[in-house]
Motif scaffolding. Sequence first.
Motif, mmCIF file in Angstrom:
data_model
loop_
_atom_site.group_PDB
_atom_site.id
_atom_site.type_symbol
_atom_site.label_atom_id
_atom_site.label_comp_id
_atom_site.label_asym_id
_atom_site.label_seq_id
_atom_site.Cartn_x
_atom_site.Cartn_y
_atom_site.Cartn_z
ATOM 1 N N THR A 52 0.849 -1.193 0.000
ATOM 2 C CA THR A 52 0.000 0.000 0.000
ATOM 3 C C THR A 52 0.886 1.245 0.000
ATOM 4 O OG1 THR A 52 -1.594 -1.218 1.334
ATOM 5 C CG2 THR A 52 -1.877 1.173 1.222
ATOM 6 N N LEU A 53 0.615 2.169 -0.905
ATOM 7 C CA LEU A 53 1.386 3.418 -0.963
ATOM 8 C C LEU A 53 1.120 4.208 0.315
ATOM 9 C CD1 LEU A 53 0.516 4.274 -4.675
ATOM 10 C CD2 LEU A 53 2.773 3.567 -3.845
ATOM 11 N N MET A 54 2.167 4.735 0.929
ATOM 12 C CA MET A 54 2.049 5.347 2.255
ATOM 13 C C MET A 54 2.186 6.868 2.199
ATOM 14 S SD MET A 54 1.417 2.885 4.247
ATOM 15 C CE MET A 54 1.795 3.379 5.920
ATOM 16 N N PRO A 55 1.482 7.582 3.096
ATOM 17 C CA PRO A 55 1.565 9.048 3.105
ATOM 18 C C PRO A 55 2.982 9.529 3.436
ATOM 19 C CG PRO A 55 -0.219 8.270 4.527
ATOM 20 C CD PRO A 55 0.594 7.077 4.149
ATOM 21 N N ILE A 56 3.316 10.655 2.841
ATOM 22 C CA ILE A 56 4.631 11.258 3.077
ATOM 23 C C ILE A 56 4.406 12.682 3.562
ATOM 24 C CG2 ILE A 56 6.680 12.110 1.823
ATOM 25 C CD1 ILE A 56 6.335 9.441 0.174
ATOM 26 N N GLY A 57 5.125 13.075 4.615
ATOM 27 C CA GLY A 57 4.917 14.397 5.217
ATOM 28 C C GLY A 57 5.471 15.532 4.381
ATOM 29 N N THR A 58 6.527 15.252 3.632
ATOM 30 C CA THR A 58 7.164 16.293 2.815
ATOM 31 C C THR A 58 6.296 16.589 1.605
ATOM 32 O OG1 THR A 58 9.261 15.366 3.528
ATOM 33 C CG2 THR A 58 9.333 16.883 1.661
ATOM 34 N N LYS A 59 6.255 17.876 1.225
ATOM 35 C CA LYS A 59 5.442 18.273 0.068
ATOM 36 C C LYS A 59 6.336 18.443 -1.163
ATOM 37 C CE LYS A 59 1.510 18.800 2.394
ATOM 38 N NZ LYS A 59 1.602 17.474 3.013
ATOM 39 N N SER A 60 5.701 18.448 -2.331
ATOM 40 C CA SER A 60 6.432 18.696 -3.581
ATOM 41 C C SER A 60 7.182 20.021 -3.513
ATOM 42 C CB SER A 60 5.461 18.765 -4.764
ATOM 43 O OG SER A 60 5.040 17.496 -5.146
ATOM 44 N N GLY A 70 3.034 7.853 -1.316
ATOM 45 C CA GLY A 70 3.926 6.738 -1.616
ATOM 46 C C GLY A 70 4.782 6.879 -2.857
ATOM 47 N N VAL A 71 4.716 8.023 -3.509
ATOM 48 C CA VAL A 71 5.450 8.207 -4.764
ATOM 49 C C VAL A 71 6.259 9.489 -4.693
ATOM 50 C CG1 VAL A 71 5.212 8.593 -7.249
ATOM 51 C CG2 VAL A 71 3.716 6.960 -6.103
ATOM 52 N N VAL A 72 7.551 9.363 -4.943
ATOM 53 C CA VAL A 72 8.441 10.524 -4.892
ATOM 54 C C VAL A 72 9.323 10.504 -6.135
ATOM 55 C CG1 VAL A 72 10.308 11.670 -3.628
ATOM 56 C CG2 VAL A 72 8.534 10.401 -2.370
ATOM 57 N N TYR A 73 9.242 11.538 -6.936
ATOM 58 C CA TYR A 73 10.190 11.689 -8.036
ATOM 59 C C TYR A 73 11.254 12.690 -7.606
ATOM 60 C CZ TYR A 73 7.327 9.037 -11.280
ATOM 61 O OH TYR A 73 6.656 8.023 -11.907
ATOM 62 N N THR A 74 12.500 12.350 -7.874
ATOM 63 C CA THR A 74 13.581 13.250 -7.512
ATOM 64 C C THR A 74 14.370 13.637 -8.757
ATOM 65 O OG1 THR A 74 15.755 13.355 -6.433
ATOM 66 C CG2 THR A 74 14.821 11.171 -6.681
ATOM 67 N N ALA A 75 14.631 14.936 -8.888
ATOM 68 C CA ALA A 75 15.415 15.427 -10.026
ATOM 69 C C ALA A 75 16.899 15.192 -9.793
ATOM 70 C CB ALA A 75 15.138 16.914 -10.229
ATOM 71 N N SER A 76 17.313 15.289 -8.541
ATOM 72 C CA SER A 76 18.743 15.238 -8.232
ATOM 73 C C SER A 76 19.234 13.831 -7.919
ATOM 74 C CB SER A 76 19.024 16.120 -7.016
ATOM 75 O OG SER A 76 18.418 15.540 -5.874
ATOM 76 N N GLY A 77 18.311 12.937 -7.569
ATOM 77 C CA GLY A 77 18.726 11.619 -7.104
ATOM 78 C C GLY A 77 18.695 11.521 -5.585
ATOM 79 N N ARG A 78 18.390 12.643 -4.925
ATOM 80 C CA ARG A 78 18.295 12.647 -3.456
ATOM 81 C C ARG A 78 16.876 13.004 -3.047
ATOM 82 N NH1 ARG A 78 23.390 15.388 -3.009
ATOM 83 N NH2 ARG A 78 24.929 13.864 -2.299
ATOM 84 N N ALA A 79 16.473 12.462 -1.921
ATOM 85 C CA ALA A 79 15.189 12.877 -1.358
ATOM 86 C C ALA A 79 15.232 12.739 0.158
ATOM 87 C CB ALA A 79 14.070 12.025 -1.929
ATOM 88 N N ASP A 80 14.949 13.822 0.849
ATOM 89 C CA ASP A 80 14.782 13.799 2.299
ATOM 90 C C ASP A 80 13.281 13.853 2.567
ATOM 91 O OD1 ASP A 80 17.467 13.845 2.385
ATOM 92 O OD2 ASP A 80 17.678 15.830 3.313
ATOM 93 N N LEU A 81 12.774 12.816 3.204
ATOM 94 C CA LEU A 81 11.329 12.685 3.334
ATOM 95 C C LEU A 81 10.918 12.509 4.782
ATOM 96 C CD1 LEU A 81 10.944 10.070 0.460
ATOM 97 C CD2 LEU A 81 10.574 12.539 0.289
ATOM 98 N N ALA A 82 9.994 13.353 5.220
ATOM 99 C CA ALA A 82 9.423 13.184 6.553
ATOM 100 C C ALA A 82 8.322 12.139 6.468
ATOM 101 C CB ALA A 82 8.852 14.516 7.029
ATOM 102 N N VAL A 83 8.343 11.199 7.383
ATOM 103 C CA VAL A 83 7.312 10.159 7.420
ATOM 104 C C VAL A 83 6.945 9.862 8.868
ATOM 105 C CG1 VAL A 83 7.962 8.978 5.267
ATOM 106 C CG2 VAL A 83 9.094 8.344 7.406
ATOM 107 N N ALA A 84 5.866 9.135 9.046
ATOM 108 C CA ALA A 84 5.539 8.646 10.376
ATOM 109 C C ALA A 84 6.493 7.496 10.700
ATOM 110 C CB ALA A 84 4.098 8.155 10.393
ATOM 111 N N PRO A 85 6.835 7.294 11.953
ATOM 112 C CA PRO A 85 7.644 6.120 12.290
ATOM 113 C C PRO A 85 6.913 4.861 11.838
ATOM 114 C CG PRO A 85 7.389 7.575 14.187
ATOM 115 C CD PRO A 85 6.477 8.092 13.135
ATOM 116 N N GLY A 86 7.663 3.839 11.514
ATOM 117 C CA GLY A 86 7.015 2.598 11.077
ATOM 118 C C GLY A 86 7.906 1.790 10.169
ATOM 119 N N GLU A 87 7.270 0.843 9.464
ATOM 120 C CA GLU A 87 8.014 -0.053 8.599
ATOM 121 C C GLU A 87 7.702 0.302 7.144
ATOM 122 O OE1 GLU A 87 9.096 -4.545 9.414
ATOM 123 O OE2 GLU A 87 7.014 -4.308 8.817
#
Length: 763
Positions: free
Chosen positions: A230-238, A247-264
């Motif tokens: 299941t695709l999961m919510p991500i705290g960081t915005k576009s 659950g979907v993040v496209y990165t232009a640079s190859g890096r992504a710092d993403l805030a999420v809820a703790p979990g697996e």
Amino acid sequence: MTDKPHPNTILLRDLFTTHTLTVRARPLVVWSSQLGVLTEKAKRIGEVCLKTLSVVACFTGAWLTTCWETVAFAQDHSTITVEPSLLHLRNNGPREWASFAKQPDNQQLNLEFDFTPKDTLGTLTLTQSDVKESWTVTLNSKRLGQLVRDENELQTDFLIPSGTLKLGKNQLSISCRSNSPPDDIRVGRIIVHSASPETLRRGAMLQIEILNQDHVLSPGRITVTNQQGTLMPIGTKSGNGLAIREGVVYTASGRADLAVAPGEYQITAGRGLEYSAPSTLLQISAGETAKRTLMIEKQVATENWIACDTHVHTVTHSGHGDCTIEERMITLAGEGIEFPIATDHNKQIDYLPLAKEAGVINYFTPVIGNEVTTKHGHFNAFPALAKGRTPDHNELDWGKLFADIYSTPNMRIAILNHARDLHSNFRPFSPRHHLSITGDNLDDWPQHFNAMELINSGAVQTDPMELFTDWCGLINHGLQVTPVGCSDSHDVSRYIVGQARTYIRADDDAPGSINTEAAVESFLHGRVIVSYGLLLKLQVQASNDLETSRGPGDKLSIEANADTTKPATLNITAKVLAPHWSRPRKLQLFVNGMPKFTADLNPKPEPNEPVATTIQWNIPADQLPHDVWLTAVAIGDGIKSAHWPTAKPYQPDSAIFESKTFSCTGPIWLDTDGDGKYRSAREYANDLLSQTPVDPKSGTPDLQAFAKSLTGYDQAVVNQSLALLLKRGIEPSTVIAAGIGKRGREFERQWRQAEQARIEQRE
Ligand SMILES: [Zn+2]
Ligand SMILES: [Zn+2]
């Protein structure tokens, strides 16, 4: 906060008409001021929680993995499970998909629950899948928003404004207007948190890097799911080089710092068809940062082929969907599209300044195009000028429309889009207007498009071969029509940009500076491969000229062999390529649009290794009756993985659907008599008809003589002959009786279907 238990109760009333269930669960409260009371206890409690539909309240930095999904707990908030299971809703009408039960659980969801509110912001989290229409989520008469219109299974958050939750009974409803088209959805696993989505999804950090095999950071897509996919919510915005949805993040640079809820989380990296999709599972606790580097490997060889998506939208300029033009730059680079055509409705948009701004200018060469959106079909036209004149989209006459398109400065290509879909109550390839078998327009409209979409991954057909078969009719008709794969994506995630695509034979050394003119020329010659999860390469050689190998869009003249009386043999090589996550199943060679050879494929590469299957066929040239054209089709299993899922049809013909991947090539023209010219089935039919004696009294051709003359010509020529006779008012049954027999049956069947559609005025 104190360590005192928090007495919450939950009242869950299921208001389904068929059965009403009221559960007043005993509150089950967990409290701990110590971080030490963790996983084991949490799991146990989670199980109990599942069984009793109870409330879990958490305090003071304690965290739990509970209630099935990763329910994350930032400090100091309580949660209620309002609905633990996924329910099947259908707004109205017949079953949309056979994969759903005949009877839904209900038409809409109405739930009642007790809550002890604090006057703060809250979050309603739910899981949903197969949502196509507009479903509204309402809490205590306040509209929280709409379900995400996305068929993929995803978890999403709704902000509960301060003051919305009431002491005592709260009413939650999820409903769709009953006059909307039928929509089977699943929704449930509904949890209410007494914390805002921002707080909820900021408990932990993911730092992800995508490297290519040269260990260089690469644009790409990061897919974030739970273990169930299941695709999961991500705290960081576009923004800042990222395009983000559930659950979907496209990165232009190859890096992504993403805030999420703790979990697996299961994290998968990818970059479209050509790359591997490495994946990793991680567990992350509150306050932690998890760093992972995923290396994507180029698995599908595409030297001298550029990846083109001829059909790309943005919400910024097309007004629907959700992908802004800024996000589009990132998604294009992230899916490895090297030659995107901007085709917003009736607009000509230049991506170049935004591609520069996004830092992705080395990854693709944008082309300005226009989806000329008329009431008589949509046509993607390019290359265009940004500030130039646009074709008149109010034009209804195809003759005038194509003249207008080709006289628009720079424009050389007009693609017939989604020919079997209905728009403005018009379907270009409805039997009412079009005879598929011979590519005849029954309204006598000039078919001056020079390409057509065979696979539109945003609007796939129930039968993946239908548009291919239509295209074969056009080629046998003698039209030069390049086959196209494209995405028609308006979104970041719902439909993946570049998922279906067209590979054009062109210099691919520098994706950021592709020679547009050369690529357009190659495209117009049909030097292309249509790709949707697979890549099929086709080459032909004649045994008496092993120096020359011909591919899509090329012509092979089979020279008479002076040295030997032995006829030349055609050596045909088909290579099916796929990344490790895609499986081809069937390969077919077509001669004049008719299947000649079929091979079942069952490749078993090592885990994470790509597929590269080669099949060879031989055809003695003297077995070919006359000039023909070749193509091949590879079909495979649809992609289920959340990192690149293939979609269901947008306008299905049936409730039963099995997703398939697809690839085919542009035509290879075979000039069998070595006169240097390829002749189409239509040309042969025309010649035969003009040589047939005509009864001087009635002016009708001698049909028996004509039927006899067709011996030695293939089915494509027979079909084209029937179409030509029909234009002279001679019905197929007459020609069948005159001697062509069962070779006329399929044409007759399609013509009758067309007649019926015309009588009923059915699109
Ligand atoms: Zn369209
Ligand atoms: Zn479109």
